[in-house]
Design an enzyme around this catalytic site. Structure first.
Site, PDB file in Angstrom:
ATOM      1  N   GLY A  36      -1.248  -6.199  -4.396  1.00 51.29           N
ATOM      2  CA  GLY A  36      -1.186  -7.658  -4.415  1.00 51.29           C
ATOM      3  C   GLY A  36      -2.538  -8.244  -4.076  1.00 51.29           C
ATOM      4  N   ALA A  54      -5.676 -11.416   0.492  1.00 52.45           N
ATOM      5  CA  ALA A  54      -5.321 -12.139   1.726  1.00 52.45           C
ATOM      6  C   ALA A  54      -4.145 -11.438   2.400  1.00 52.45           C
ATOM      7  CB  ALA A  54      -4.991 -13.595   1.407  1.00 52.45           C
ATOM      8  N   VAL A  55      -3.121 -11.121   1.614  1.00 58.25           N
ATOM      9  CA  VAL A  55      -1.967 -10.401   2.184  1.00 58.25           C
ATOM     10  C   VAL A  55      -2.365  -8.957   2.505  1.00 58.25           C
ATOM     11  CG1 VAL A  55       0.393  -9.610   1.736  1.00 58.25           C
ATOM     12  CG2 VAL A  55      -0.278 -11.925   1.086  1.00 58.25           C
ATOM     13  N   GLY A  56      -3.289  -8.399   1.729  1.00 60.82           N
ATOM     14  CA  GLY A  56      -3.797  -7.056   2.033  1.00 60.82           C
ATOM     15  C   GLY A  56      -4.322  -6.984   3.464  1.00 60.82           C
ATOM     16  N   GLU A 107      -4.025  -1.792  -3.072  1.00 62.87           N
ATOM     17  CA  GLU A 107      -4.306  -1.956  -4.504  1.00 62.87           C
ATOM     18  C   GLU A 107      -4.452  -3.453  -4.747  1.00 62.87           C
ATOM     19  OE1 GLU A 107      -4.719   0.420  -6.754  1.00 62.87           O
ATOM     20  OE2 GLU A 107      -4.246   2.129  -5.476  1.00 62.87           O
ATOM     21  N   CYS A 110      -4.016  -6.968 -13.214  1.00 66.22           N
ATOM     22  CA  CYS A 110      -5.065  -6.793 -12.194  1.00 66.22           C
ATOM     23  C   CYS A 110      -6.357  -6.276 -12.797  1.00 66.22           C
ATOM     24  CB  CYS A 110      -4.587  -5.859 -11.094  1.00 66.22           C
ATOM     25  SG  CYS A 110      -4.035  -4.262 -11.720  1.00 66.22           S
TER      26      CYS A 110
END
Ligand code: NAD
Length: 470
Positions: free
Chosen positions: A201, A204-206, A223, A257
């Site tokens: 994803g 930021a969430v990583g 990823e 992506c």
């Protein structure tokens, strides 16, 4: 939060999450997932889930993303089936312990590398390839002998619902679970202890995932995405280049992506390339791509509005039309794009292709290196020197010459990013590496104690011998 509904299926209550994780862990601890026979049986069951329920997968992908049927096959269902077949074929070889030689000072002895499963793996997946990005990691995690919990994206609710319904019907429910939901469920999941987390994803969430993993020292594969450039030299076949760029960029309406994010047109290629891009779009999707059965839609209003706002970042050379109600944005090429414009300030992740002229290859390399490391770098060139320079003078998750978005289907190539585009990799044998611990095993017989030479008291003879041997 948790107890709302999508696609008719109740989401997982956050209070149910700890017992689900405990069940998966207990299964792993019981040893059930370790035999190669169990792994193969699960992989075959997963294959059946994809083939027997093919109409379901095609329908949910159509519901979530307007995905054309062939695209659903090539980029999602068929992709995972190939991954399964490759894993089943090579699993025994991948798991075979690898002998390594031992230094003279330890001889006689044997040493080998043994792959052991990590335990319970969490897979958090996004909405853009919701079948592929949930199930390809699952293939690797099962093949490596782990129990697995999948958290699909709430933004592709039809696919999420199908995974929640069908995975338990086909796979071992004590070893594989699906938890549906969004931030609340992910947050609760990330509080649990896992032995590996594979997150796909945005970055930021990583960062949130990586920070949460610190608590349990859980290894993480990230990823992520980024702006993947396509460098085009002026002396190549621009018509073929344009067709390949249009194919790679507008698959899944640009929500890929590894899609080429923007083009760096080297040394006067820009105008001719733009004309060829416009022609290739018409050739593939007709004069009104909204009517094309081969062109997808934007995932939701939020992304539609974000993308629509980027259309003003340059001169529309092709496309530019939008229809909010249908979540349609035409395959669009922008010329005259300023490198500081909004479309260049974020990953586009939609069907907009800016073309930026650069005077020469040095300028293209500088342009790439001044920005975050991309997930992929593409180049269209006939020059081996250019290829070598791009490989050695830039950094990216992967490189594709002459063809974008295709490297993930080569089973022998690991798939992953570097820097801001991610860390770690998976696919095929790289998944086994990711979801296993490589355990070094040294085995020395007690029969003959050749180690006496290392024991105290250290005589002058032993001292000299050991110094020479080490
Ligand atoms: P998304 O919004 O579906 O989020 C991904 C997952 O993270 C979802 O399961 C979501 O529920 C979860 N999530 C969201 N907020 C969270 C939070 N606060 N805490 C914990 N979990 C949370 O998908 P997205 O991020 O929009 O995906 C698009 C991005 O992913 C793009 O940047 C794209 O390039 C990248 N991507 C990378 C790959 C790859 O293989 N490298 C593949 C696809 C997409």
């Amino acid at each position: 939060m948790a107890d709302t509904e999508t696609s008719g299926a109740p989401l997982t209550l956050t209070t149910n999450i700890p017992p689900i994780v405990a069940r998966l862990r207990a299964t792993f601890d019981g040893g059930r997932t370790k035999p190669i026979s169990w792994r193969r049986a699960q992989l075959r069951a997963l294959r059946r889930m994809l083939t027997e329920e093919r109409p379901t997968w095609e329908r949910v992908l159509k519901d979530d993303l307007g995905k054309p049927s062939l695209e659903a096959h090539t980029t999602e269902i068929g992709f995972v089936i190939n991954e399964i077949d490759h894993a089943v074929k090579h699993l025994a070889a991948w798991l075979r312990p690898q002998r390594v030689s031992v230094p003279l000072g330890l001889a006689p002895a044997r040493a080998r590398r043994v792959r052991e499963p990590l335990g319970t793996v969490l897979v958090i997946s996004p909405w853009n390839y919701p079948v592929n990005l949930s199930l390809t990691p699952l293939v690797g995690a099962i093949a490596a002998g782990n129990t697995v919990l999948i958290k699909p994206s709430e933004l592709s609710p039809a696919t999420s619902g199908a995974l929640a319904k069908l995975v338990p019907r086909f796979l071992d429910t004590e070893a594989v679970a699906v938890v549906e939901g969004g931030v609340a469920e992910s947050t609760t999941l990330l509080e649990q202890r896992f032995d590996h987390i594979l997150y796909t994803g945005n970055a930021a969430v990583g960062r949130i995932v990586m920070a949460a993993a610190v608590k349990h020292l859980t290894p993480v594969t990230l990823e992520l995405g980024g702006k993947s450039p396509a460098v085009v030299e002026s002396d190549v076949d621009l018509a073929t280049t344009a067709r390949r760029l249009v194919w790679g960029k507008f698959t899944n309406a640009g929500q890929t992506c590894v899609a080429p994010d923007y083009v760096l047109a080297v040394g006067g290629a820009a105008e001719r390339l733009q004309r060829e891009l416009a022609a290739a779009i018409t050739e593939m999707f007709g004069s009104d791509p909204e009517l094309s059965p081969d062109y997808g839609r934007i995932i939701n209003e939020r992304h539609f509005d974000r993308l629509s706002a980027l259309l003003g970042s340059g001169e529309v050379v092709a496309g530019g039309r939008t229809n909010r109600e249908a979540l349609y944005i035409a395959p669009t090429v922008l010329g005259g794009v300023d490198p500081d414009s909004p479309v260049m300030a974020q990953e586009i992740f939609g069907p907009i292709l800016p073309v930026i002229p650069v005077p020469d290859l040095d300028a293209a390399i500088r342009f790439v290196n001044e920005r975050d490391k991309p997930l992929a770098l593409y180049a269209f060139t006939d020059s081996e020197v250019t290829k070598r320079r791009l490989i050695t003078e830039t950094s990216s998750g992967a490189v594709g010459f002459g063809l974008p978005i295709a490297h993930p289907i080569v089973p022998g190539l690991p798939f992953g990013g570097v820097g801001e585009s991610g860390s770690g990799a998976y696919h095929a044998e790289a998944s086994i590496d990711t979801f296993s611990h490589v355990k070094p095993v040294l085995d020395k017989s007690l029969a003959l104690d050749t180690m006496r030479v290392a024991y105290a008291p250290i005589t002058r003879f032993k001292d000299r011998l050991l110094r020479r041997m080490t």
